[in-house]
Scaffold this motif. Structure first.
Motif, PDB file in Angstrom:
ATOM      1  N   TYR A   1       0.898  -1.163   0.000  1.00  0.00           N
ATOM      2  CA  TYR A   1       0.000   0.000   0.000  1.00  0.00           C
ATOM      3  C   TYR A   1       0.929   1.204   0.000  1.00  0.00           C
TER       4      TYR A   1
ATOM      5  N   ALA B   1       2.633  -4.655   3.115  1.00  0.00           N
ATOM      6  CA  ALA B   1       1.817  -5.386   4.102  1.00  0.00           C
ATOM      7  C   ALA B   1       2.153  -6.866   4.083  1.00  0.00           C
TER       8      ALA B   1
ATOM      9  N   PRO C   1       0.055 -10.918  15.397  1.00  0.00           N
ATOM     10  CA  PRO C   1      -0.427  -9.710  16.080  1.00  0.00           C
ATOM     11  C   PRO C   1      -1.040  -8.734  15.091  1.00  0.00           C
ATOM     12  N   SER C   2      -1.683  -7.715  15.615  1.00  0.00           N
ATOM     13  CA  SER C   2      -2.315  -6.694  14.786  1.00  0.00           C
ATOM     14  C   SER C   2      -1.287  -6.080  13.822  1.00  0.00           C
ATOM     15  N   GLY C   3      -1.687  -5.968  12.565  1.00  0.00           N
ATOM     16  CA  GLY C   3      -0.812  -5.324  11.578  1.00  0.00           C
ATOM     17  C   GLY C   3       0.188  -6.259  10.926  1.00  0.00           C
ATOM     18  N   CYS C   4       0.112  -7.566  11.192  1.00  0.00           N
ATOM     19  CA  CYS C   4       1.129  -8.493  10.652  1.00  0.00           C
ATOM     20  C   CYS C   4       0.858  -8.864   9.204  1.00  0.00           C
ATOM     21  N   GLY C   5      -0.324  -8.508   8.665  1.00  0.00           N
ATOM     22  CA  GLY C   5      -0.597  -8.771   7.248  1.00  0.00           C
ATOM     23  C   GLY C   5      -1.555  -9.923   7.002  1.00  0.00           C
ATOM     24  N   LYS C   6      -2.189 -10.431   8.053  1.00  0.00           N
ATOM     25  CA  LYS C   6      -3.054 -11.606   7.856  1.00  0.00           C
ATOM     26  C   LYS C   6      -4.346 -11.253   7.115  1.00  0.00           C
ATOM     27  N   THR C   7      -4.982 -10.133   7.464  1.00  0.00           N
ATOM     28  CA  THR C   7      -6.210  -9.741   6.757  1.00  0.00           C
ATOM     29  C   THR C   7      -5.902  -9.418   5.302  1.00  0.00           C
ATOM     30  N   THR C   8      -4.772  -8.743   5.073  1.00  0.00           N
ATOM     31  CA  THR C   8      -4.388  -8.418   3.697  1.00  0.00           C
ATOM     32  C   THR C   8      -4.240  -9.699   2.887  1.00  0.00           C
TER      33      THR C   8
HETATM   34  P1  ATP Z   1      -5.435  -6.630  12.364  1.00  0.00           P
HETATM   35  O1  ATP Z   1      -5.452  -7.874  13.203  1.00  0.00           O
HETATM   36  O2  ATP Z   1      -5.238  -5.383  13.169  1.00  0.00           O
HETATM   37  O3  ATP Z   1      -6.559  -6.552  11.388  1.00  0.00           O
HETATM   38  P2  ATP Z   1      -3.679  -7.637  10.281  1.00  0.00           P
HETATM   39  O4  ATP Z   1      -2.599  -8.576  10.703  1.00  0.00           O
HETATM   40  O5  ATP Z   1      -4.856  -8.230   9.658  1.00  0.00           O
HETATM   41  O6  ATP Z   1      -4.072  -6.703  11.493  1.00  0.00           O
HETATM   42  P3  ATP Z   1      -3.459  -6.019   7.931  1.00  0.00           P
HETATM   43  O7  ATP Z   1      -4.791  -5.400   8.081  1.00  0.00           O
HETATM   44  O8  ATP Z   1      -3.265  -7.047   6.893  1.00  0.00           O
HETATM   45  O9  ATP Z   1      -2.947  -6.600   9.325  1.00  0.00           O
HETATM   46  O10 ATP Z   1      -2.402  -4.843   7.695  1.00  0.00           O
HETATM   47  C1  ATP Z   1      -1.028  -5.097   7.397  1.00  0.00           C
HETATM   48  C2  ATP Z   1      -0.311  -3.763   7.209  1.00  0.00           C
HETATM   49  O11 ATP Z   1      -0.810  -3.101   6.054  1.00  0.00           O
HETATM   50  C3  ATP Z   1      -0.474  -2.793   8.361  1.00  0.00           C
HETATM   51  O12 ATP Z   1       0.745  -2.120   8.544  1.00  0.00           O
HETATM   52  C4  ATP Z   1      -1.550  -1.850   7.872  1.00  0.00           C
HETATM   53  O13 ATP Z   1      -1.404  -0.579   8.453  1.00  0.00           O
HETATM   54  C5  ATP Z   1      -1.297  -1.818   6.381  1.00  0.00           C
HETATM   55  N1  ATP Z   1      -2.523  -1.597   5.614  1.00  0.00           N
HETATM   56  C6  ATP Z   1      -3.608  -2.414   5.580  1.00  0.00           C
HETATM   57  N2  ATP Z   1      -4.559  -1.925   4.749  1.00  0.00           N
HETATM   58  C7  ATP Z   1      -4.076  -0.751   4.273  1.00  0.00           C
HETATM   59  C8  ATP Z   1      -4.577   0.236   3.367  1.00  0.00           C
HETATM   60  N3  ATP Z   1      -5.761   0.105   2.785  1.00  0.00           N
HETATM   61  N4  ATP Z   1      -3.785   1.306   3.114  1.00  0.00           N
HETATM   62  C9  ATP Z   1      -2.564   1.423   3.678  1.00  0.00           C
HETATM   63  N5  ATP Z   1      -2.022   0.525   4.528  1.00  0.00           N
HETATM   64  C10 ATP Z   1      -2.768  -0.544   4.832  1.00  0.00           C
END
Ligand code: ATP
Length: 356
Positions: A13, A18, A37-44
């Motif tokens: 992004y 991510a 943990p939060s922000g590790c990239g799993k949702t992406t």
């Molecule tokens: P959570 O448990 O908090 O949902 P996650 O492990 O699922 O976290 P992601 O949502 O995949 O993490 O985000 C991974 C990284 O990408 C983070 O640093 C986040 O800030 C960044 N990120 C996610 N979506 C976007 C976006 N649309 N624009 C910019 N950065 C993004």
């Protein structure tokens, strides 16, 4: 049914990466949990598999076909999120049926499938209610029903139980596991909750900062963590980690931290090397003839007791059976089973290579 393959998959992004060059194969009918943990990239990662996000580089394959540019509706995936996203004006039955209606499925077939799914999810008595008349757990069952009824090839779930209370989460976990056995479909499930990952997964993918830290069965991840991140992320209470170094005494390599000494396990390490010892709290075994530890804190939990102890200047948390009665200030004999200890190189964080 589908086999999913991520080949050097990257998602950026802007300047944020991510997901870094992810290589992962999810076998047909496998239940894989992305944990971190939060922000590790799993949702992406999940969103890229769903087709809700484009890849920045690499390839995504379903059953050996590249699907990088295939739209979400052509991938035959179903998704369930933390927020239930039900239509408030529609009844439970209409919510479950909606996707089938859009696809022009025959009315009688829709009715049959809605009733079947409602029975599987034990919500048959709720079919005429609207979402506002349901509890959180019931709403999440409806969201699951809406996904199941489509008979997807891949079932993607993003923290689906996070909004539920602890007791409900446990019962919903069992339901999701049952659904997987029943549906024989590939499941990819995102969570930051280690208990969910351990109980649900065939395989866990532990992620941190957009990179895979370890992939393995729950047993491998818990009992053979490959690095300090995985070692400390799984386990409650956390694994005790003691930073020290390797010394040679009486011709033998030992772990040293202040006055604390322990024979090194069957691992490759060099004299002077900074290493970290890992001991799970449940592997601190009560043994009157063992190392004498002084107890500083006792936390009884009913089913077990956590005791903070000091062993020659090293503080450890020990998990004790409920019938072990200890008090702060008492002395407790503890044995650290060499076969159950973990050893890491402190600088790289990687587990030391075993010599067997
Ligand atoms: P959570 O448990 O908090 O949902 P996650 O492990 O699922 O976290 P992601 O949502 O995949 O993490 O985000 C991974 C990284 O990408 C983070 O640093 C986040 O800030 C960044 N990120 C996610 N979506 C976007 C976006 N649309 N624009 C910019 N950065 C993004």
């Amino acid at each position: 049914m589908a086999r999913i393959e991520c080949r050097q998959m990257v998602k950026r992004y802007g300047r944020v990466t991510a997901v870094h060059a992810l290589d992962l194969v999810i076998e047909d009918n496998e239940f894989v949990v992305l944990l971190g943990p939060s922000g590790c990239g799993k949702t992406t990662t999940l969103n890229v598999i769903a087709g809700l996000e484009d890849l920045s580089a690499g390839d995504l394959l379903f059953d050996d076909e590249v699907v990088n540019f295939v739209s979400p509706d052509k991938r035959n995936v179903a998704m369930v999120f933390q927020s239930y996203a039900l239509y408030p004006q529609k009844t439970v039955s209409e919510n479950i049926a909606f996707g089938l209606r859009l696809r022009g499925v025959d009315r009688a077939e829709i009715r049959r499938r809605v009733l079947e799914v409602a029975e599987q999810l034990e919500i048959s008595q709720l079919l005429e209610r609207r979402p506002a008349e349901l509890s959180g757990g019931q709403r999440q069952r409806v969201a699951l029903g809406r996904a199941i009824v489509r008979q997807p090839s891949v079932f993607l779930m993003d923290e689906p139980l996070s909004n539920l209370d602890a007791a409900l989460r446990v019962s919903m976990r069992a339901l999701i596991k049952k659904l997987h056995l029943m549906m024989r479909t590939t499941f990819v499930y995102v969570t930051h909750d280690q208990a969910e990952a351990m109980t649900l997964a065939d395989r866990i993918v532990v992620m941190d900062q957009g990179r895979v830290q370890q992939t393995g069965t729950p047993d491998e991840i818990y009992n053979r963590p490959q690095n300090l991140f995985v070692a400390s992320f799984l386990g409650s209470p956390q694994m005790n980690l003691v930073a020290g170094h390797v010394v040679r005494e009486a011709g033998q390599l030992r772990f040293a931290q202040g006055d604390f000494r322990l024979p090194l396990g069957p691992v490759t390490a060099a004299e002077g090397q900074p290493i970290t010892l890992g001991v799970r709290p449940e592997d601190c075994l009560v043994d009157a003839a063992g190392l004498q530890a002084s107890v500083s804190l006792v936390s009884p939990l009913g089913s077990e007791t956590h005791a903070t102890v000091n062993l020659a200047g090293v503080e450890l948390v020990a998990r004790l059976a409920k019938d072990v009665i200890v008090h702060p200030g008492a002395t407790l004999g503890l044995k650290l089973d060499p076969a159950r200890l973990h050893w890491f190189d402190t600088q790289s964080g990687q587990a030391l290579q075993r010599t067997y």
